[in-house]
Design a protein around this motif. Sequence first.
Motif, PDB file in Angstrom:
ATOM      1  N   PRO A 175       0.775  -1.158  -0.026  1.00  0.00           N
ATOM      2  CA  PRO A 175      -0.108  -0.019   0.084  1.00  0.00           C
ATOM      3  C   PRO A 175       1.044   1.135  -0.001  1.00  0.00           C
ATOM      4  O   PRO A 175       1.754   1.502   0.663  1.00  0.00           O
ATOM      5  CB  PRO A 175      -0.765  -0.018   1.177  1.00  0.00           C
ATOM      6  CG  PRO A 175      -0.746  -1.641   1.496  1.00  0.00           C
ATOM      7  CD  PRO A 175       0.603  -2.157   1.131  1.00  0.00           C
ATOM      8  N   ASN A 176       0.483   2.033  -0.897  1.00  0.00           N
ATOM      9  CA  ASN A 176       1.101   3.407  -1.032  1.00  0.00           C
ATOM     10  C   ASN A 176       2.784   3.368  -1.356  1.00  0.00           C
ATOM     11  O   ASN A 176       3.484   4.354  -1.041  1.00  0.00           O
ATOM     12  CB  ASN A 176       1.159   4.324   0.209  1.00  0.00           C
ATOM     13  CG  ASN A 176      -0.360   4.474   0.698  1.00  0.00           C
ATOM     14  OD1 ASN A 176      -1.095   4.957  -0.349  1.00  0.00           O
ATOM     15  ND2 ASN A 176      -0.656   4.424   1.976  1.00  0.00           N
ATOM     16  N   GLY A 177       3.087   2.038  -1.788  1.00  0.00           N
ATOM     17  CA  GLY A 177       4.445   1.777  -2.143  1.00  0.00           C
ATOM     18  C   GLY A 177       4.935   2.408  -3.922  1.00  0.00           C
ATOM     19  O   GLY A 177       4.001   2.680  -4.388  1.00  0.00           O
ATOM     20  N   SER A 178       5.862   2.009  -4.259  1.00  0.00           N
ATOM     21  CA  SER A 178       6.476   2.195  -5.563  1.00  0.00           C
ATOM     22  C   SER A 178       5.607   1.575  -6.558  1.00  0.00           C
ATOM     23  O   SER A 178       5.412   2.023  -7.597  1.00  0.00           O
ATOM     24  CB  SER A 178       7.904   2.296  -5.437  1.00  0.00           C
ATOM     25  OG  SER A 178       8.332   1.000  -5.289  1.00  0.00           O
ATOM     26  N   THR A 179       5.450   0.074  -6.321  1.00  0.00           N
ATOM     27  CA  THR A 179       5.012  -0.585  -7.167  1.00  0.00           C
ATOM     28  C   THR A 179       3.371   0.089  -7.444  1.00  0.00           C
ATOM     29  O   THR A 179       2.839   0.015  -8.645  1.00  0.00           O
ATOM     30  CB  THR A 179       5.003  -1.988  -6.834  1.00  0.00           C
ATOM     31  OG1 THR A 179       6.126  -2.292  -6.517  1.00  0.00           O
ATOM     32  CG2 THR A 179       4.218  -2.796  -7.897  1.00  0.00           C
ATOM     33  N   GLN A 180       2.667   0.178  -6.356  1.00  0.00           N
ATOM     34  CA  GLN A 180       1.244   0.728  -6.432  1.00  0.00           C
ATOM     35  C   GLN A 180       1.300   2.039  -7.267  1.00  0.00           C
ATOM     36  O   GLN A 180       0.367   2.197  -8.005  1.00  0.00           O
ATOM     37  CB  GLN A 180       0.598   0.932  -5.296  1.00  0.00           C
ATOM     38  CG  GLN A 180      -0.733   1.259  -5.159  1.00  0.00           C
ATOM     39  CD  GLN A 180      -1.590   1.507  -4.078  1.00  0.00           C
ATOM     40  OE1 GLN A 180      -1.078   0.471  -3.088  1.00  0.00           O
ATOM     41  NE2 GLN A 180      -2.668   1.963  -3.842  1.00  0.00           N
ATOM     42  N   ALA A 181       2.467   2.864  -6.950  1.00  0.00           N
ATOM     43  CA  ALA A 181       2.259   4.091  -7.678  1.00  0.00           C
ATOM     44  C   ALA A 181       2.503   3.919  -9.230  1.00  0.00           C
ATOM     45  O   ALA A 181       1.842   4.627 -10.014  1.00  0.00           O
ATOM     46  CB  ALA A 181       3.365   4.897  -7.262  1.00  0.00           C
ATOM     47  N   ALA A 182       3.216   2.904  -9.719  1.00  0.00           N
ATOM     48  CA  ALA A 182       3.415   2.543 -11.019  1.00  0.00           C
ATOM     49  C   ALA A 182       2.278   1.990 -11.487  1.00  0.00           C
ATOM     50  O   ALA A 182       1.726   2.504 -12.694  1.00  0.00           O
ATOM     51  CB  ALA A 182       4.509   1.548 -11.130  1.00  0.00           C
ATOM     52  N   LEU A 183       1.633   1.120 -10.774  1.00  0.00           N
ATOM     53  CA  LEU A 183       0.459   0.432 -11.421  1.00  0.00           C
ATOM     54  C   LEU A 183      -0.706   1.621 -11.420  1.00  0.00           C
ATOM     55  O   LEU A 183      -1.778   1.589 -12.334  1.00  0.00           O
ATOM     56  CB  LEU A 183      -0.141  -0.633 -10.208  1.00  0.00           C
ATOM     57  CG  LEU A 183       0.834  -1.880 -10.371  1.00  0.00           C
ATOM     58  CD1 LEU A 183       0.370  -3.010  -9.094  1.00  0.00           C
ATOM     59  CD2 LEU A 183       0.706  -2.610 -11.733  1.00  0.00           C
ATOM     60  N   GLU A 184      -0.858   2.532 -10.472  1.00  0.00           N
ATOM     61  CA  GLU A 184      -1.773   3.553 -10.701  1.00  0.00           C
ATOM     62  C   GLU A 184      -1.861   4.234 -12.003  1.00  0.00           C
ATOM     63  O   GLU A 184      -2.706   4.703 -12.557  1.00  0.00           O
ATOM     64  CB  GLU A 184      -1.682   4.460  -9.558  1.00  0.00           C
ATOM     65  CG  GLU A 184      -2.565   3.847  -8.190  1.00  0.00           C
ATOM     66  CD  GLU A 184      -2.144   4.679  -7.086  1.00  0.00           C
ATOM     67  OE1 GLU A 184      -1.498   5.621  -7.219  1.00  0.00           O
ATOM     68  OE2 GLU A 184      -2.630   4.339  -5.914  1.00  0.00           O
ATOM     69  N   VAL A 185      -0.482   4.456 -12.534  1.00  0.00           N
ATOM     70  CA  VAL A 185      -0.210   5.088 -13.789  1.00  0.00           C
ATOM     71  C   VAL A 185      -0.763   4.384 -14.889  1.00  0.00           C
ATOM     72  O   VAL A 185      -1.490   4.775 -15.791  1.00  0.00           O
ATOM     73  CB  VAL A 185       1.195   5.501 -13.939  1.00  0.00           C
ATOM     74  CG1 VAL A 185       1.620   5.968 -15.472  1.00  0.00           C
ATOM     75  CG2 VAL A 185       1.911   6.504 -12.840  1.00  0.00           C
TER      76      VAL A 185
END
Length: 288
Positions: A245-255
């Motif tokens: 949650p709120n990590g770098s992988t999630q940030a990428a997936l949100e894009v």
Amino acid sequence: MNSITSVSNSPLSICFNGAGSMAEAIVRGLIARDVAKPEHISMLNRSNQERLKELSEKYGVVTGNTEETKHELLAQASVIVLAMKPKDAGAALEALGPLLKEGQLIVSVIAGLSIDTMQALLGVKAPIARTMPNTSSSIGLGATGISFSAEASQEHINQVLSMFQAVGTVSVIPESKMEILTGISGSGPAYIYYMMEAMIAAGIEGGLTPEQARELTVQTVQGAASMMTETGEDPAKLRADITSPNGSTQAALEVLEAGDFTATVKAAVHRCAERSREMGEAVKEALL
């Protein structure tokens, strides 16, 4: 429709009518997995004798240099693989029809050429296996969809499964599903390569060398595929396992989500299937 006379052949005497890269990939797999001996495999093409010489020297297969020899090899084979270009299929099938004998199996690796069209061009209701391999077959990691005509016996089915299992995995499907299979596995490697291109480009933009970006991308894709194979887990679970949650992988997936990633990939698969269907109709109209 022509009638078919009886023939008795040794198991898996295979004649490839066409000697391109896919035919070579299948031949390599057959020999490596000992599905067929080189002396029981023949390869033909229209006029490129240098190509046939190369294949004969490389694999020990039989090649045909004259029309008489070609007809003899086709007539003697228990399995005939159609591996020529679609534009050459009409003439080849019409010429092949009178040579066919009972029990001979036709295997097609020609995209878009339906079983009905092949039987119409042959002039006989021959047993046919329509296949859709992908390019990874060339390294033994292919995915091939296969549909059989009603005339194919269980022995025919077993022979074809052995042939294509020698170059990867096999899915037997109704012919009506061949287009969607093309959208997933037939053209699928190109989608993965496209994403890999983008990952490599991003790595270079971030300061990695081209070699580092390529090596990391290739290993990442290979590792992800192997994880699915070895764990048997659903990709959604594997994705969740590495998405904090709120990590770098999630940030990428949100894009990716913001760009309608899932919808775009699904649309690409369905458009590929639609185009495959359109091309099949065009092949049929051109040949009949």
